[in-house]
Scaffold this active site. Structure first.
Site, PDB file in Angstrom:
ATOM      1  N   ARG A  37       3.046   2.509  -4.754  1.00 34.76           N
ATOM      2  CA  ARG A  37       2.005   1.367  -4.602  1.00 34.76           C
ATOM      3  C   ARG A  37       2.423   0.110  -5.344  1.00 34.76           C
ATOM      4  NH1 ARG A  37      -3.627   4.037  -3.483  1.00 34.76           N
ATOM      5  NH2 ARG A  37      -3.319   5.327  -1.948  1.00 34.76           N
ATOM      6  N   ASP A 144     -17.486  -6.019 -10.613  1.00 34.85           N
ATOM      7  CA  ASP A 144     -16.561  -5.374 -10.381  1.00 34.85           C
ATOM      8  C   ASP A 144     -15.319  -5.654 -11.352  1.00 34.85           C
ATOM      9  OD1 ASP A 144     -15.635  -3.517  -7.672  1.00 34.85           O
ATOM     10  OD2 ASP A 144     -13.924  -4.268  -8.768  1.00 34.85           O
TER      11      ASP A 144
END
Ligand SMILES: C[S@@+](CC[C@H](N)C(=O)[O-])C[C@H]1O[C@@H](n2cnc3c(N)ncnc32)[C@H](O)[C@@H]1O
Length: 274
Positions: A37, A144
């Protein structure tokens, strides 16, 4: 182009750093995931080895790279009206909660709100089920760790396919149709958007800034990567701002094995503050 290799020693550096900063415990098996990733990110930044990227990550004072790293190894997947059973449960809980109130004021925390579908769903739900919705003072605090997802959340703009799957009545009251590059999108109406306060906030390492009580807290599908110690501490903090009787929502695959003295399971991954 060949992938840039991640040695076990380098992986350990990332593992320790991520655990300390975010509470995410990466097992040995996650080495391939980190390598896969993050390869694109290393190339974007012009690094040809993970050690150099590690130095860049730990010296980034803004926290942006950390958020990017976390986004890359975790998931921001979310949707409107996720976990149907919990919204059904809320239909019976809401009248109870309302009748016990002295002020027409509601405060809810959506912790790990991703791109905003969760906090906006809370508002859509209240719009549908609260009599005199407009006369209530409602604030959703939505937090977040990732600035990227919060940008989308603040815009309140979603793909047409995602919104058109919702009941027509919900769409009419909560969205307006807009065009971006001649493609149809939907945006949450300003009267709902202004009821949400979006903030970047790391649940594990940021100072606990909340003092006032919330009527409920949603922390769904966020703690899946945290280890037990981190989870324990985050939940303990939630309990300090939840009054007696108030619900705490987790994702349906998350269950609580501790805090039994302060939280009781009352529905599908819904816990009540004792
Ligand atoms: C899978 S999404 C869940 C979104 C929504 N709550 C839901 O259930 O649909 C998980 C979110 O948690 C956020 N997150 C992960 N670790 C976090 C942390 N330590 N502090 C705050 N947010 C975090 C991620 O950025 C991501 O947007």
């Amino acid at each position: 182009m060949n992938d840039i290799d991640l040695s076990p020693k380098e992986f350990n550096l990332f593992r320790d750093y991520i655990y300390e900063k975010v509470g995410i415990a990466l097992s040995d098996q996650k080495s391939t995931l980190v390598k896969g990733r993050l390869n694109k990110r290393l190339r974007q930044l012009g690094f040809d080895n993970f050690r150099a990227y590690y130095d860049y990550l730990v010296h980034d004072q803004s926290g942006d790279e950390l958020a990017l790293f976390v986004s890359a190894i975790s998931t921001n997947v979310t949707s409107f009206f996720r976990e149907t059973a919990q919204w059904k449960w809320l239909e019976t809980y809401l009248p109870q909660m309302i009748s016990a109130k002295r002020e027409k004021k509601i405060r809810i925390w959506s912790a790990g709100c991703s791109s905003g579908e969760e906090p906006y769903t809370i508002l859509m739900f209240l719009q549908q089920h609260l009599k005199d919705f407009e006369s209530w003072d409602i604030k959703i605090i939505a937090t977040d760790i990732s600035e990227k997802v919060l940008k989308k959340a603040i815009s309140g703009i979603y793909d047409a396919t995602q919104v058109e799957a919702l009941p027509k009545n919900t769409v009419i009251h909560a969205f307006e149709k807009i065009r971006i590059n001649n493609i149809a999108h939907y945006q949450i109406v300003p009267s709902l958007r202004e009821k949400v306060m979006f903030r970047t906030y790391n649940l594990v390492t940021d100072r606990f800034i909340f003092k006032n009580h919330f009527d409920m807290i949603f922390c769904r599908n966020v703690m899946i990567y945290f280890d037990d110690i981190t989870r324990l501490e985050v939940i303990r903090r939630f309990t300090t701002v939840l009054p007696k009787g108030a619900p705490l929502f987790f994702g349906s695959s998350e269950s609580l094995t501790t805090h039994r003295e302060s939280l009781k399971l009352i529905g599908s991954s819904i816990y009540q503050r004792l």
